[in-house]
Design a protein around this motif. Structure first.
Motif, mmCIF file in Angstrom:
data_model
loop_
_atom_site.group_PDB
_atom_site.id
_atom_site.type_symbol
_atom_site.label_atom_id
_atom_site.label_comp_id
_atom_site.label_asym_id
_atom_site.label_seq_id
_atom_site.Cartn_x
_atom_site.Cartn_y
_atom_site.Cartn_z
ATOM 1 N N SER A 308 0.837 -1.197 0.000
ATOM 2 C CA SER A 308 0.000 0.000 0.000
ATOM 3 C C SER A 308 0.874 1.249 0.000
ATOM 4 C CB SER A 308 -0.905 -0.005 1.233
ATOM 5 O OG SER A 308 -1.740 1.135 1.234
ATOM 6 N N GLY A 309 0.525 2.200 -0.874
ATOM 7 C CA GLY A 309 1.305 3.425 -0.995
ATOM 8 C C GLY A 309 2.433 3.334 -1.994
ATOM 9 N N GLN A 310 2.696 2.141 -2.489
ATOM 10 C CA GLN A 310 3.783 1.965 -3.450
ATOM 11 C C GLN A 310 3.300 2.284 -4.864
ATOM 12 O OE1 GLN A 310 5.483 -1.961 -3.386
ATOM 13 N NE2 GLN A 310 7.080 -1.477 -4.876
ATOM 14 N N THR A 311 4.122 3.011 -5.615
ATOM 15 C CA THR A 311 3.818 3.329 -7.010
ATOM 16 C C THR A 311 4.785 2.562 -7.897
ATOM 17 O OG1 THR A 311 3.004 5.543 -6.457
ATOM 18 C CG2 THR A 311 3.645 5.160 -8.734
ATOM 19 N N VAL A 312 4.239 1.835 -8.855
ATOM 20 C CA VAL A 312 5.067 1.011 -9.737
ATOM 21 C C VAL A 312 4.777 1.367 -11.189
ATOM 22 C CG1 VAL A 312 5.127 -0.885 -8.076
ATOM 23 C CG2 VAL A 312 3.360 -0.853 -9.833
ATOM 24 N N LEU A 313 5.733 1.039 -12.044
ATOM 25 C CA LEU A 313 5.554 1.233 -13.484
ATOM 26 C C LEU A 313 4.975 -0.042 -14.081
ATOM 27 C CD1 LEU A 313 8.863 3.093 -14.434
ATOM 28 C CD2 LEU A 313 6.536 4.005 -14.561
ATOM 29 N N VAL A 314 3.916 0.096 -14.863
ATOM 30 C CA VAL A 314 3.256 -1.072 -15.445
ATOM 31 C C VAL A 314 3.133 -0.886 -16.952
ATOM 32 C CG1 VAL A 314 1.952 -1.544 -13.342
ATOM 33 C CG2 VAL A 314 0.947 -0.087 -15.111
ATOM 34 N N GLY A 315 3.114 -2.012 -17.643
ATOM 35 C CA GLY A 315 2.844 -1.989 -19.069
ATOM 36 C C GLY A 315 1.355 -2.094 -19.320
ATOM 37 N N VAL A 316 0.889 -1.533 -20.414
ATOM 38 C CA VAL A 316 -0.537 -1.570 -20.750
ATOM 39 C C VAL A 316 -0.700 -2.025 -22.192
ATOM 40 C CG1 VAL A 316 -1.085 0.270 -19.117
ATOM 41 C CG2 VAL A 316 -0.586 0.851 -21.491
#
Length: 650
Positions: A308-316
Motif C-alpha cells: 500500500s502506498g507503493q507506485t510502480v511502473l506497469v505496461g498496458v
C-alpha cells in the motif's frame, strides 16, 4: 617423494611446531590443583583414548612433559571422575585451561570418588540438561560429566559455569556466565543452586510474535526480557505500507522452564507494524479504481504484487484496433491503496496516477484520407503518430511529376493515414502532338511517337529537328504542365533552320540565363551561386580588368559558332579589401576561389604603420574575410604625447 622434498616438508613442520608455545602441566596445573588428588591419573600424549593401566602415571608423580595439545585426567577402576576431564593448552600463551584461569569464580578441579559413595555424593550426567529445571554445566568451559553433590549449609564447594538447555536461556538482564553447583538429587534429576539468576526461560524464536501470522526477519533466538529491532514478514498477500518504518521494537517474553523456543516477541502500542493487503499482480479492470477513465484499455501487466502506498511502473495494452501512440511512454504509474478494511490477501486496489495511457484507434493497411486524383496507397497498418511510407497510384489520366517518386510519408492520425506536407500531387498526363512534323520528341532518351502519353514534369521532353540537316534554334525541351498541356520551355516557339548555333554552356555551382540554342552573336549570361566565385584565371579571360565581386560572380559569353566551354564557380572568399598593407598568402589564380573556405589570412601594415582596428589574422567564412585598418602616428602627435608624459613626471 624425493629426499629434498621430504626434508623441506619436515623443516616446515618443525618451524610450525617451534612457533607453538608449550604448556607446563606440572607447574601450571598439577602442582597447584591436582597434586593432592588420590587415584587421579594424568595423560600428556595426544591422539589416544586414555585408559588407566599399569603404565599410567598418577598426577601427583609430577613426571609430565610440556606439550601443546592438553592434559587428560582419568580415574582408576572403581572410582568416578568428578570435575573437568580435559585441560586444553593455549598455544599462543602457553596457559592451561585459559577459560577457567581467566574467571575468578571458576577453578581447575578434578577428583576421583569411590563408586561405593557416588550415589550419595556425586551428581552425574550434568553435561545433559535436567528435564525439570533445564540446567546443565556449560561445556564451553571444559568437559564435565559429573560434579560433587554439595550438602546443605556447605560453604566450601566448587562452582561451575551453568547454561540452559537448547531453546532456553537466562533472563536478558542476567550476566553470564551464571555460576552454580549441584545441591540435590531427586527422581526427576539433579537439583542445582545457581547464583544471581532466576533460572531458565523459554527463548523467543522469530516465528513467534503476538501478531497473527507475523514473523520477524532476523536470525537466531533471543532471551526472555530482551528487546530487539527487526523488520517483519507479513502473511502471504500482505505487507506493511510502503512509507511505514522498516524496523520495529519487540520484547521477548518467555515462560520459566516452559517449552523450548516457545517465547513470544511482543509489540505493543501505536509503534507496531500493520500488515495491509497487497495489491495484486496483473490486475483486472475491477481491481483498478479508475479503469473506466481510460477508454479502450484491455490489460495491465505488472509481474509482482505491491505494498500500500507503493507506485510502480506497469505496461498496458489496448483493445483490438487501438494502440498507444508512436513515441508514447511504454509504462505508466500505478499506485497501490489498501487499509484495514481489505481483509483478504491481495485485496488492495490500484489507481492510475500522473500521466494516463491513451489508446488511439490504429490505422488499417491501405486506408488513407482522400487525396485529389490519388487512386490507391499501398501502406502497412500502423499506430497513432507513426509515420510510414506508402506507394501511391494515381487515377487514370494522371501521374506523378517525373522528378518525384511514388513513395510518400503518411502519418497515422485518429485512425487514418494522412499525407505529410503537400503529399503526393497527381497531375494530368500529356500527349505528344499528332500534327507536328517539324520536331521529334524523346523522354529519357527514348523516342516518342505522336499521341504517346508522357507524365507531368518540367523540361523532360527533349526536342530535335526532324530534318537532321537543320539546326534547332530556341528551346530544346518541353514541359507537361498542370493542365495537361505539352508546352515549349520558352515564350517563343523553337524552329529548325540551316544555320550555326551554340548550345548553352554547362555551369557548376551556378546558372545560365537560358538553356536555349542560340545563333551566332547570341549571348549567354553566367552567374555563380551565393558565396561561390570564378577563379581569377576565368575573370581575367572573360571580365578583364574587373576584379570586383560582380566580376568574380557574373560574365557574358557570346556565341561565335564554336562550342562554348564549361564554367565552374568555387566555394570560398574574394581577396580582402586591405588598404595600406599586404596579405599573406597571396590569392590563388586557378582551380579555386581566390581564398578557399576556411583559409587563414595574415595582415601586415606597411611604412611602419600598425593595425589600428581589427585583427592581424582572419579566416575565410561565409560572408567573406574581415579586414583590419592600418593607422599611423604622426611626428607632431608623437611630440605632443611625449611632452604630456614629461609633465606628469614633474
Amino acid at each position: 617423494m624425493s629426499g629434498p622434498v621430504v626434508l623441506l616438508a619436515l623443516l616446515s613442520c618443525f618451524q610450525i611446531a617451534s612457533a607453538l608455545t608449550r604448556c607446563d602441566y606440572n607447574t601450571d596445573l598439577i602442582t597447584p590443583f591436582l597434586a593432592d588428588k588420590e587415584n587421579l591419573y594424568c595423560f600428556d600424549d595426544e591422539g589416544v583414548d586414555h585408559v588407566v593401566d599399569e603404565s599410567s602415571l598418577l598426577c601427583s608423580s609430577g613426571d609430565f612433559n610440556p606439550r601443546t595439545d592438553g592434559m587428560d585426567v582419568r580415574c582408576a577402576s572403581g572410582f568416578t571422575l568428578v570435575g573437568y576431564s580435559f585441560y586444553p593448552c593455549d598455544t599462543q600463551t602457553g596457559v592451561l585451561a585459559t577459560a577457567l584461569g581467566d574467571d575468578a569464580t571458576l577453578t581447575q578441579y578434578s577428583a576421583c570418588v569411590s563408586d561405593e559413595v557416588v550415589a550419595d555424593t556425586v551428581c552425574t550426567g550434568v553435561d545433559s540438561a535436567d528435564a525439570g529445571n533445564k540446567l546443565k554445566v556449560d561445556s564451553a568451559y571444559g568437559n564435565v560429566a559429573n560434579i560433587d553433590l554439595v550438602p546443605e549449609n556447605t560453604t566450601d564447594y566448587v562452582s561451575y559455569a551453568m547454561t540452559c538447555d537448547d531453546g532456553y536461556g537466562f533472563l536478558a538482564d542476567e550476566t553470564e556466565p551464571v555460576y552454580g553447583y549441584c545441591s540435590g538429587k531427586t527422581e526427576e534429576g539433579n537439583v542445582f543452586t545457581i547464583t544471581e539468576s532466576d533460572g531458565c526461560y523459554e527463548m523467543c524464536h522469530p516465528d513467534n510474535t503476538n501478531m497473527d501470522d507475523v514473523t520477524l526477519s532476523m536470525e537466531g533466538t533471543s532471551r526472555s526480557g530482551a528487546t530487539v529491532s527487526s523488520e517483519v514478514v507479513c502473511p502471504s498477500g500482505f505487507e506493511i505500507a510502503a512509507d511505514a518504518p522498516e524496523q520495529y521494537s519487540w520484547t521477548c517474553q518467555g515462560v520459566k522452564e516452559g517449552t523450548a523456543n516457545n517465547g513470544i516477541f511482543n509489540c505493543e502500542g501505536e509503534g507496531c507494524p500493520s500488515c495491509l493487503a497487497q495489491c495484486p499482480a496483473n490486475p483486472t479492470a475491477d481491481q483498478i479504481t479508475n479503469w473506466a477513465d481510460i477508454a479502450n484499455l484491455e490489460s495491465v501487466t505488472n509481474s509482482a504484487p505491491a505494498a500500500s502506498g507503493q507506485t510502480v511502473l506497469v505496461g498496458v495494452s489496448c483493445v483490438e484496433g487501438y494502440s498507444l501512440a508512436e513515441g508514447a511512454e511504454e509504462q505508466y504509474d500505478l499506485q497501490c491503496n489498501s487499509n484495514e478494511n481489505n481483509t483478504e490477501a491481495n485485496s488492495g486496489t490500484w489507481t492510475f496516477v500522473n500521466d494516463f495511457p491513451v489508446c488511439h484507434p490504429a490505422c488499417e493497411a491501405n486506408q488513407f484520407e482522400a487525396i485529389e486524383n490519388v487512386d490507391t496507397v499501398i501502406i502497412a497498418a500502423g499506430i497513432e503518430g507513426e509515420t510510414v511510407q506508402g506507394v501511391v497510384s494515381c487515377d487514370a489520366g494522371h501521374a506523378m511529376d517525373v522528378d518525384m517518386g511514388i513513395q510518400f510519408d503518411f502519418t497515422c492520425t485518429s485512425g487514418t493515414y494522412v499525407a505529410d506536407g503537400d503529399g503526393p500531387q497527381c497531375q494530368k498526363e500529356c500527349a505528344v502532338p499528332e500534327d507536328n512534323t517539324e520536331f521529334t520528341f524523346a523522354h529519357r532518351d527514348e523516342a516518342l511517337e505522336a499521341g504517346d502519353i508522357v507524365p507531368p514534369g518540367k523540361s523532360h521532353i527533349k526536342l530535335q529537328c526532324a530534318n537532321d540537316t537543320l539546326k534547332l534554334v530556341g528551346a530544346t525541351t518541353m514541359s507537361c504542365n498542370k493542365e495537361g498541356e505539352l508546352v515549349y520551355d520558352d515564350e517563343e516557339a523553337p524552329f529548325c533552320a540551316d544555320t550555326i548555333i551554340c548550345e548553352a554552356p554547362k555551369v557548376e555551382n551556378g546558372k545560365v540565363d537560358t538553356r536555349n540554342n542560340l545563333e551566332v552573336d547570341g549571348v549567354y549570361t553566367i552567374s555563380c551561386n551565393p558565396s561561390h566565385w570564378f577563379d581569377t584565371k576565368t575573370v581575367k579571360e572573360y571580365n578583364a580588368g574587373d576584379l570586383s565581386a560582380e566580376g568574380y560572380s557574373e560574365t557574358k559569353v557570346t556565341c561565335q559558332g564554336e562550342p562554348l566551354p564549361d564554367f565552374t564557380c568555387y566555394f570560398g572568399c574574394l581577396a580582402p579589401d586591405f588598404a595600406g598593407g599586404a596579405t599573406f598568402p597571396d590569392m590563388a589564380e586557378e582551380g579555386q576561389a581566390p581564398y578557399e573556405m576556411g583559409a587563414v589570412v595574415d595582415f601586415k601594415c606597411l611604412d611602419g604603420a600598425s593595425i589600428a582596428d581589427g585583427e592581424a589574422q582572419a579566416t575565410c567564412e561565409v560572408g567573406g574575410i574581415g579586414s583590419p585598418v592600418c593607422g599611423a602616428c604622426s611626428f607632431a602627435l608623437s611630440l605632443f604625447l611625449s611632452f604630456a608624459l614629461l609633465l606628469t613626471l614633474l
